[in-house]
Enzyme design. Structure first.
Site, PDB file in Angstrom:
ATOM      1  N   THR A  24      -6.722  10.387  -0.965  1.00  5.82           N
ATOM      2  CA  THR A  24      -6.764  10.892  -2.342  1.00  5.82           C
ATOM      3  C   THR A  24      -5.346  11.164  -2.999  1.00  5.82           C
ATOM      4  O   THR A  24      -5.307  11.558  -4.058  1.00  5.82           O
ATOM      5  CB  THR A  24      -7.130  12.022  -1.939  1.00  5.82           C
ATOM      6  N   THR A  53       0.659  -8.680  12.673  1.00  9.68           N
ATOM      7  CA  THR A  53       0.904  -7.199  12.418  1.00  9.68           C
ATOM      8  C   THR A  53       0.304  -7.141  10.704  1.00  9.68           C
ATOM      9  O   THR A  53       0.849  -8.434   9.780  1.00  9.68           O
ATOM     10  CB  THR A  53       1.942  -6.877  12.582  1.00  9.68           C
ATOM     11  N   ASN A  96      -0.526  10.125   5.115  1.00  8.41           N
ATOM     12  CA  ASN A  96      -1.601  10.295   6.076  1.00  8.41           C
ATOM     13  C   ASN A  96      -2.377  10.800   5.961  1.00  8.41           C
ATOM     14  O   ASN A  96      -3.574  10.899   5.972  1.00  8.41           O
ATOM     15  CB  ASN A  96      -1.577   9.159   7.516  1.00  8.41           C
ATOM     16  N   LYS A 147       3.821  -6.790   4.073  1.00  8.11           N
ATOM     17  CA  LYS A 147       4.201  -5.380   3.536  1.00  8.11           C
ATOM     18  C   LYS A 147       3.192  -5.007   5.011  1.00  8.11           C
ATOM     19  O   LYS A 147       2.782  -5.447   6.279  1.00  8.11           O
ATOM     20  CB  LYS A 147       2.651  -5.463   2.683  1.00  8.11           C
ATOM     21  N   THR A 182       0.710  -0.732   0.125  1.00  5.77           N
ATOM     22  CA  THR A 182       0.004   0.469   0.100  1.00  5.77           C
ATOM     23  C   THR A 182       0.846   0.858  -0.180  1.00  5.77           C
ATOM     24  O   THR A 182       1.505   1.627  -0.746  1.00  5.77           O
ATOM     25  CB  THR A 182      -0.591  -0.014   1.087  1.00  5.77           C
ATOM     26  N   GLU A 234       6.188   4.547   7.436  1.00  7.20           N
ATOM     27  CA  GLU A 234       5.403   5.898   6.258  1.00  7.20           C
ATOM     28  C   GLU A 234       6.717   7.006   6.581  1.00  7.20           C
ATOM     29  O   GLU A 234       6.534   7.723   7.913  1.00  7.20           O
ATOM     30  CB  GLU A 234       3.979   5.939   6.625  1.00  7.20           C
TER      31      GLU A 234
END
Length: 406
Positions: A406, A193, A401, A182, A156, A279
């Site tokens: 979008t 997890t 995030n 992932k 993702t 991230e």
């Protein structure tokens, strides 16, 4: 080589163990990237799994549990990214059943031999037209590229795919254990997890495999955190097809210690890769706690430190602010009086016997510029130790995030 040269790390993917195949295709759930993948074994495999403890598990979790409960075997696992199919009510559950049925029909399998998983945005429905067309595209192979395609299809917000592979000798025969995963955000597991898949050609029954997975998960996947959030879709699933024929593995087997060690290395590699790919992250943080009264407390303290937003931002800013570390230890749940705590950051001692140590700020900042930051804590309260992994917290985490949908 480790464990008396009986364990060897090799280049490989989930298709490296004998009898395993995979595929990854673009079904259209995501704009351009691969987003639908499958792992396939040439025969039913023993299976073990751990799942999210979130109170709102996604539909694929319950469907996979039902498949496994039938006779503790699976032969295929279908995974999509781009849509979590979570919090979608009865329609989401019906869609998950349909997804499993189409996969079973495509590979000419009974439905109960198929597990499923989904990852992506919560609260949106799967496009079943895209799912049906995507499954029809799945053409499995056992080459490295096929395993890599599967690894890419399940991503993702990840920036890289995550693979690892080890060989271990069992009864003089080479057994292979491989994994792919992932995970980048919503990483704060409890019993499982993100999404992790492990394949092995070892001969081991599901009950023994389940016990091993639970034990190792507590030392690896459950010891990472990126942002303190536990997903609705987390799952780690292991398939063992017995293609390497040897005496069944149990804790009494002469090579059990080596197999367990290799299995733990696979899980630890994947856990660290997930933490490093948090991230927006720029650094992997490893916290080692020694001298604790028991292992549970050591693990809790380590994870509390690595999960502290203040510690994570200090690491990003390359600031050796040890006060944030001792603060995290203080609210971790540790009981009693501790007057001999030592703390070092990438080898620079900042606290000794619970007293500040004068250190060179420039030296400490230089040490924190490394891609891996080691925080070592010694409590001098016993012989137990624990380790946890995480990443720094950056501006990019907020950017990613803030616009995830979008």
């Amino acid at each position: 080589m480790t464990k008396e040269k009986k364990i060897k790390k090799i280049n490989g993917t989930i298709t490296t163990p004998k009898g395993f195949f995979a595929s990854g295709v673009h079904a259209g759930f995501r704009y351009k990237r691969m987003d639908l993948g499958v792992i396939y074994s040439d025969k039913p495999s023993s299976v073990a799994a751990v799942y999210t403890q979130n109170l709102f598990p996604a539909a694929p979790i319950s469907i996979t549990k039902q498949s496994i409960a039938y006779n503790n075997t699976l032969q295929a696992v279908l995974v999509n990214s781009g849509c979590a199919n979570a919090c979608t009510g009865k329609k989401g559950e019906d869609d998950a059943y349909q997804m499993r049925l189409w996969c079973a029909e495509h590979f000419d399998l009974p439905e109960h031999l198929v597990g499923i998983a989904s990852t992506g945005v919560i609260g949106e429905f799967l496009s079943m037209e895209k799912m049906n067309n995507g499954i029809k595209k799945l053409s499995i192979g056992n080459q490295t590229e096929d395993g890599e395609n599967f690894g890419n299809a399940i991503l993702t917000t990840d920036t890289v795919s995550k693979h690892t592979c080890y060989e271990v000798l069992v009864n003089g025969k080479t057994v292979t254990i491989a994994g792919t995963a992932k995970g980048s955000g919503m990483i704060h597991p409890n019993m499982a997890t993100m999404l992790g898949f492990i394949t092995t050609d070892a001969t081991i029954n599901s009950e023994v495999l389940q016990s091993l997975l639970k034990k190792v998960t507590d030392k690896t996947f459950n010891q990472i955190t990126v942002d303190g959030d536990t997903s609705t879709n987390d799952m780690v699933l292991v398939l063992a097809n017995g293609a390497t024929q040897h005496a069944p593995l149990t804790e009494d087997h002469s090579d059990w210690e080596n197999f367990e060690a290799a299995f733990q290395l696979v899980c630890e590699d994947l856990a660290k890769k997930i933490a490093r790919d948090g991230e927006g992250a720029t650094k992997l943080i490893e916290v080692n706690v020694n001298g604790a009264s028991n292992t549970k407390m050591a693990n809790i303290i380590a994870k509390t430190i690595v999960g502290s937003n203040l510690v994570k931002t200090a690491v990003y800013g390359e600031d050796a602010n040890w006060g944030r570390i001792i603060g995290a230890i203080g609210y971790s749940g540790l009981k009693g009086e501790y007057n001999q705590i030592d703390i070092s950051i990438n080898g620079v001692t900042v606290l000794y016997n619970s007293k500040p140590v004068a250190f060179n700020e420039a030296e400490a900042k230089a040490a924190l510029q490394s891609e891996i930051v080691y925080i070592d804590v010694h409590l001098h309260d016993g012989n137990a130790s624990g380790t946890a992994w995480g990443c720094d917290l950056t501006y990019d985490y907020v950017k990613i995030n803030a616009s995830y949908r979008t």
